[in-house]
Design a protein around this motif. Structure first.
Motif, short mmCIF file in Angstrom:
data_model
loop_
_atom_site.label_atom_id
_atom_site.label_comp_id
_atom_site.label_asym_id
_atom_site.label_seq_id
_atom_site.Cartn_x
_atom_site.Cartn_y
_atom_site.Cartn_z
N TRP A 33 0.84 -1.19 0.00
CA TRP A 33 0.00 0.00 0.00
C TRP A 33 0.88 1.24 0.00
CZ3 TRP A 33 -4.83 -1.05 -1.10
CH2 TRP A 33 -5.33 -2.31 -0.78
N ILE A 34 0.57 2.18 -0.91
CA ILE A 34 1.37 3.38 -1.03
C ILE A 34 0.50 4.63 -0.86
CG2 ILE A 34 3.14 2.28 -2.43
CD1 ILE A 34 1.86 3.53 -4.89
N THR A 35 1.15 5.74 -0.55
CA THR A 35 0.44 7.00 -0.31
C THR A 35 -0.05 7.62 -1.62
OG1 THR A 35 2.42 8.36 -0.53
CG2 THR A 35 1.93 7.47 1.68
N THR A 36 -0.88 8.63 -1.48
CA THR A 36 -1.39 9.37 -2.64
C THR A 36 -0.25 9.94 -3.46
OG1 THR A 36 -3.47 9.91 -1.52
CG2 THR A 36 -2.80 11.36 -3.32
N ASP A 37 0.72 10.56 -2.80
CA ASP A 37 1.85 11.16 -3.53
C ASP A 37 2.65 10.11 -4.29
OD1 ASP A 37 1.18 13.69 -2.66
OD2 ASP A 37 2.58 13.68 -0.97
N GLU A 38 2.88 8.95 -3.67
CA GLU A 38 3.61 7.88 -4.35
C GLU A 38 2.81 7.36 -5.54
OE1 GLU A 38 6.18 5.52 -1.07
OE2 GLU A 38 4.03 5.65 -0.65
N ALA A 39 1.50 7.19 -5.36
CA ALA A 39 0.65 6.71 -6.44
C ALA A 39 0.67 7.68 -7.62
CB ALA A 39 -0.78 6.51 -5.94
N MET A 40 0.55 8.96 -7.33
CA MET A 40 0.57 9.97 -8.39
C MET A 40 1.91 9.98 -9.12
SD MET A 40 -1.57 13.00 -6.48
CE MET A 40 -1.10 14.23 -7.67
N ARG A 41 2.98 9.82 -8.38
CA ARG A 41 4.32 9.77 -9.00
C ARG A 41 4.44 8.57 -9.92
NH1 ARG A 41 8.51 7.07 -7.74
NH2 ARG A 41 7.90 6.62 -5.62
N LYS A 42 3.99 7.41 -9.47
CA LYS A 42 4.07 6.19 -10.29
C LYS A 42 3.21 6.29 -11.53
CE LYS A 42 5.36 2.88 -6.77
NZ LYS A 42 6.16 1.78 -7.23
N LEU A 43 2.07 6.96 -11.40
CA LEU A 43 1.16 7.11 -12.53
C LEU A 43 1.54 8.27 -13.44
CD1 LEU A 43 -2.09 6.44 -10.53
CD2 LEU A 43 -1.24 5.04 -12.43
N ARG A 59 -10.89 1.66 -11.17
CA ARG A 59 -9.75 1.33 -12.01
C ARG A 59 -8.50 1.06 -11.19
NH1 ARG A 59 -9.95 5.78 -16.68
NH2 ARG A 59 -8.93 4.22 -17.97
N ILE A 60 -8.45 1.62 -9.97
CA ILE A 60 -7.32 1.44 -9.06
C ILE A 60 -7.86 1.09 -7.68
CG2 ILE A 60 -5.35 2.57 -7.95
CD1 ILE A 60 -5.18 4.38 -10.40
N ARG A 61 -7.33 0.02 -7.10
CA ARG A 61 -7.76 -0.40 -5.76
C ARG A 61 -7.19 0.52 -4.70
NH1 ARG A 61 -6.07 -5.43 -3.71
NH2 ARG A 61 -7.80 -5.24 -2.30
N PHE A 62 -7.95 0.70 -3.65
CA PHE A 62 -7.50 1.55 -2.55
C PHE A 62 -8.10 1.05 -1.24
CE2 PHE A 62 -11.58 3.27 -3.58
CZ PHE A 62 -12.08 3.78 -2.41
N THR A 63 -7.56 1.55 -0.16
CA THR A 63 -8.12 1.30 1.16
C THR A 63 -8.15 2.63 1.90
OG1 THR A 63 -7.96 -0.02 3.18
CG2 THR A 63 -5.88 0.71 2.24
N GLN A 64 -9.09 2.76 2.80
CA GLN A 64 -9.22 4.00 3.56
C GLN A 64 -9.36 3.65 5.04
OE1 GLN A 64 -12.25 6.61 2.03
NE2 GLN A 64 -11.44 8.36 3.15
N PRO A 65 -8.22 3.42 5.72
CA PRO A 65 -8.27 3.00 7.12
C PRO A 65 -8.80 4.07 8.07
CG PRO A 65 -6.00 3.31 6.42
CD PRO A 65 -6.87 3.48 5.21
#
Length: 89
Positions: A33-43, A59-65
């Motif tokens: 699981w990666i943060t929003t910033d990491e996800a945006m960078r990868k994408l 289109r992209i799986r996520f979790t919201q703890p």
């Protein structure tokens, strides 16, 4: 006593290199699981709205703890990129 001064960009590049080296040395794989910033960078995107749209469309799986914490499935992002890859033959 010695003091080493680094520009902020160089400091973070050094930290990234050290973390990568430690992970390689100890056989640690990427985080699930990666943060929003990491996800945006990868994408390769800069818009949180685009990321939210893809999340809302499933289109992209996520979790919201917690209410303000959203983490993205690293494997899901890789799959998304592969599905949208274009061959140039």
């Amino acid at each position: 006593m010695n003091v080493i001064c680094l520009h902020e960009e160089a400091f973070y590049a050094l930290i990234d290199t050290v973390v990568k080296r430690i992970k390689e040395t100890h056989g640690i794989k990427e985080d699930k699981w990666i943060t929003t910033d990491e996800a945006m960078r990868k994408l390769g995107i800069t818009s949180k709205t685009t990321l939210q749209k893809w999340r809302d469309e499933g289109r992209i799986r996520f979790t919201q703890p917690e209410k303000r914490i959203i983490l993205y499935d690293n494997d899901s992002i890789k799959e998304f990129l592969e599905k949208n890859a274009k061959d140039t033959f």
